[in-house]
Design a protein around this motif. Structure first.
Motif, PDB file in Angstrom:
ATOM      1  N   MET A   1       0.469  -1.003   0.414  1.00 28.56           N
ATOM      2  CA  MET A   1      -0.064  -0.272   0.081  1.00 28.56           C
ATOM      3  C   MET A   1       0.875   1.513   0.281  1.00 28.56           C
ATOM      4  O   MET A   1       2.035   1.396   0.842  1.00 28.56           O
ATOM      5  CB  MET A   1      -0.458   0.034   1.288  1.00 28.56           C
ATOM      6  N   ALA A   2       0.141   2.467  -0.572  1.00 26.56           N
ATOM      7  CA  ALA A   2       0.662   3.098  -0.479  1.00 26.56           C
ATOM      8  C   ALA A   2       1.280   4.387   0.520  1.00 26.56           C
ATOM      9  O   ALA A   2       0.486   3.909   1.997  1.00 26.56           O
ATOM     10  CB  ALA A   2      -0.126   5.120  -1.466  1.00 26.56           C
ATOM     11  N   ASN A   3       2.129   5.145   0.620  1.00 25.76           N
ATOM     12  CA  ASN A   3       2.729   5.393   2.481  1.00 25.76           C
ATOM     13  C   ASN A   3       2.514   6.990   1.950  1.00 25.76           C
ATOM     14  O   ASN A   3       3.026   7.842   1.462  1.00 25.76           O
ATOM     15  CB  ASN A   3       4.181   5.700   2.223  1.00 25.76           C
ATOM     16  N   ARG A   4       1.309   7.023   3.220  1.00 29.56           N
ATOM     17  CA  ARG A   4      -0.140   8.323   3.132  1.00 29.56           C
ATOM     18  C   ARG A   4       0.707   9.454   3.653  1.00 29.56           C
ATOM     19  O   ARG A   4       0.734   9.981   3.443  1.00 29.56           O
ATOM     20  CB  ARG A   4      -1.348   7.970   2.390  1.00 29.56           C
ATOM     21  N   ASP A   5       1.564   8.908   4.548  1.00 28.64           N
ATOM     22  CA  ASP A   5       1.927   9.954   5.715  1.00 28.64           C
ATOM     23  C   ASP A   5       3.676   9.978   5.364  1.00 28.64           C
ATOM     24  O   ASP A   5       4.726   8.912   6.507  1.00 28.64           O
ATOM     25  CB  ASP A   5       1.579   9.196   6.718  1.00 28.64           C
ATOM     26  N   SER A   6       4.032  10.844   4.450  1.00 25.66           N
ATOM     27  CA  SER A   6       5.437  10.712   5.188  1.00 25.66           C
ATOM     28  C   SER A   6       6.171  11.459   5.445  1.00 25.66           C
ATOM     29  O   SER A   6       7.283  11.901   5.983  1.00 25.66           O
ATOM     30  CB  SER A   6       6.450  12.034   3.599  1.00 25.66           C
ATOM     31  N   GLY A   7       5.190  12.020   7.078  1.00 28.20           N
ATOM     32  CA  GLY A   7       5.713  13.064   8.414  1.00 28.20           C
ATOM     33  C   GLY A   7       6.425  14.025   8.295  1.00 28.20           C
ATOM     34  O   GLY A   7       5.899  14.321   9.160  1.00 28.20           O
ATOM     35  N   ASN A   8       6.286  14.737   6.731  1.00 29.84           N
ATOM     36  CA  ASN A   8       6.870  15.896   6.798  1.00 29.84           C
ATOM     37  C   ASN A   8       5.776  16.709   6.031  1.00 29.84           C
ATOM     38  O   ASN A   8       5.674  18.216   5.790  1.00 29.84           O
ATOM     39  CB  ASN A   8       8.142  15.342   5.845  1.00 29.84           C
ATOM     40  N   LEU A   9       4.457  16.300   6.304  1.00 28.93           N
ATOM     41  CA  LEU A   9       3.297  16.556   5.861  1.00 28.93           C
ATOM     42  C   LEU A   9       2.532  18.370   6.364  1.00 28.93           C
ATOM     43  O   LEU A   9       2.709  17.392   8.210  1.00 28.93           O
ATOM     44  CB  LEU A   9       2.528  15.868   5.316  1.00 28.93           C
ATOM     45  N   ARG A  10       2.120  19.119   5.887  1.00 28.68           N
ATOM     46  CA  ARG A  10       1.745  19.826   6.703  1.00 28.68           C
ATOM     47  C   ARG A  10      -0.104  19.865   7.103  1.00 28.68           C
ATOM     48  O   ARG A  10      -0.340  19.131   6.257  1.00 28.68           O
ATOM     49  CB  ARG A  10       1.969  21.865   5.991  1.00 28.68           C
ATOM     50  N   ARG A  11      -0.288  19.869   8.354  1.00 32.80           N
ATOM     51  CA  ARG A  11      -1.980  19.698   8.417  1.00 32.80           C
ATOM     52  C   ARG A  11      -2.629  20.956   8.648  1.00 32.80           C
ATOM     53  O   ARG A  11      -1.263  21.715   9.502  1.00 32.80           O
ATOM     54  CB  ARG A  11      -2.476  18.642   9.970  1.00 32.80           C
ATOM     55  N   GLY A  12      -3.918  21.019   8.986  1.00 31.94           N
ATOM     56  CA  GLY A  12      -4.253  22.012   9.751  1.00 31.94           C
ATOM     57  C   GLY A  12      -4.716  22.856   8.697  1.00 31.94           C
ATOM     58  O   GLY A  12      -5.114  22.539   7.836  1.00 31.94           O
ATOM     59  N   PRO A  13      -6.039  23.543   9.422  1.00 34.73           N
ATOM     60  CA  PRO A  13      -6.035  24.755   8.426  1.00 34.73           C
ATOM     61  C   PRO A  13      -5.077  25.519   7.568  1.00 34.73           C
ATOM     62  O   PRO A  13      -4.031  25.552   7.293  1.00 34.73           O
ATOM     63  CB  PRO A  13      -6.428  25.949   9.000  1.00 34.73           C
ATOM     64  N   TRP A  14      -5.618  26.000   5.474  1.00 34.60           N
ATOM     65  CA  TRP A  14      -4.860  26.012   5.028  1.00 34.60           C
ATOM     66  C   TRP A  14      -4.725  27.867   4.822  1.00 34.60           C
ATOM     67  O   TRP A  14      -5.502  28.231   5.158  1.00 34.60           O
ATOM     68  CB  TRP A  14      -5.609  26.104   3.597  1.00 34.60           C
TER      69      TRP A  14
END
Length: 238
Positions: A1-14
DNA sequence: AATAGAGCCAACCGCCACTAA
DNA sequence: GTTAGTGGCGGTTGGCTCTAT
């Protein structure tokens, strides 16, 4: 399966800046291949997040204002028919997103309907609430009532009417054909004078083709005996 | 004015279906 | 037929805002 969380992704409000970048990149590449698009944009967002932001907020022709009365009527009507198929409902409301409709339903309409039902029940206590007070699966003497809301989400016995045949099968397994619940329900059916194929109250008319074979072991059997219909009352506004 | 609780909504999560390799 | 990748969906959550006390 694809690794969907690289751990370096921004989250929260845009941020506004991110919106601008996303708008530009979608304009250039189109609404597809979200993962690739997210990478190419340089945004530290997942493709999924980009898609969501685009679909729910940035997409052209989206309406951002209040839901109109007309729209509300449509939502009520379609929810009555389809239940929580938000995306399906959203397709009938140009400019509105499934998320928006879902939120609107939960924060406005659900309450409205519940209030209406309460009024209803208060006004017709003898013919509905009492007569449909039956034991539930796991809370033997709790009141459940018919609870066939306009939404169609609440079935009787505390089981959502959207319950699938598979889930019903599990329930039958749980209850067993000769479970105390089963016999109590049977007793209740035979003892109540209220039961009929059609139940009316101030909210409308509920039609139940029959009430039998609760312990049917197969889905088809359940369906053929009308049990499935029992869980999915046909709502006919009177 | 401060605080708690409720309401609302944008965003996330997890699952499922579909497709391509 | 199997596996990996992707998109879509519905449910849930977190945080902001509003309101009541």
């Amino acid at each position: 399966m694809a690794n969907r969380d690289s751990g370096n992704l921004r989250r929260g409000p845009w941020l506004e800046e991110e919106d601008e970048i996303l708008t530009a990149i979608v304009g250039a590449l189109g609404e597809k291949h979200w993962d690739a698009l997210a990478k190419q944009s340089g945004l530290k967002r997942s493709g999924k997040s980009c898609r969501l932001r685009w679909m729910n907020y940035l997409r052209p022709n989206l309406k951002h204002g209040e839901i109109t009365q007309e729209e509300e009527d449509i939502i009520l009507d379609l929810h009555k028919q389809w239940g929580s198929k938000w995306s399906k409902i959203a397709k009938r409301l140009p400019g509105r997103t499934d998320n928006e409709i879902k939120n609107y339903w939960r924060s406005h309409l659900k309450k409205k309907i519940e209030a209406q039902q309460t009024e209803c029940v208060e006004g017709t206590k003898s013919s509905t609430k009492q007569d449909f007070a039956i034991p539930t699966r796991d809370r033997s003497l709790d009141y459940i009532g018919i609870e066939s809301s306009v939404s169609g989400n609440e079935g009787i016995f505390g089981i959502p009417s959207s319950e699938t045949p598979d889930q019903m099968s599990n329930m039958n397994a749980l209850m067993g054909n000769d479970s105390p619940y089963e016999s109590r329900i049977s007793e209740w059916i035979s003892s109540t004078s209220c039961w009929s194929n059609e139940v009316k109250d101030c909210m409308g008319t509920y039609t139940y083709p029959c009430f039998c074979q609760l312990g049917s072991s197969s889905h088809e059997e359940s369906k053929s005996h009308g049990v499935w219909d029992l869980w999915n009352p046909i709502w006919e506004m009177s």
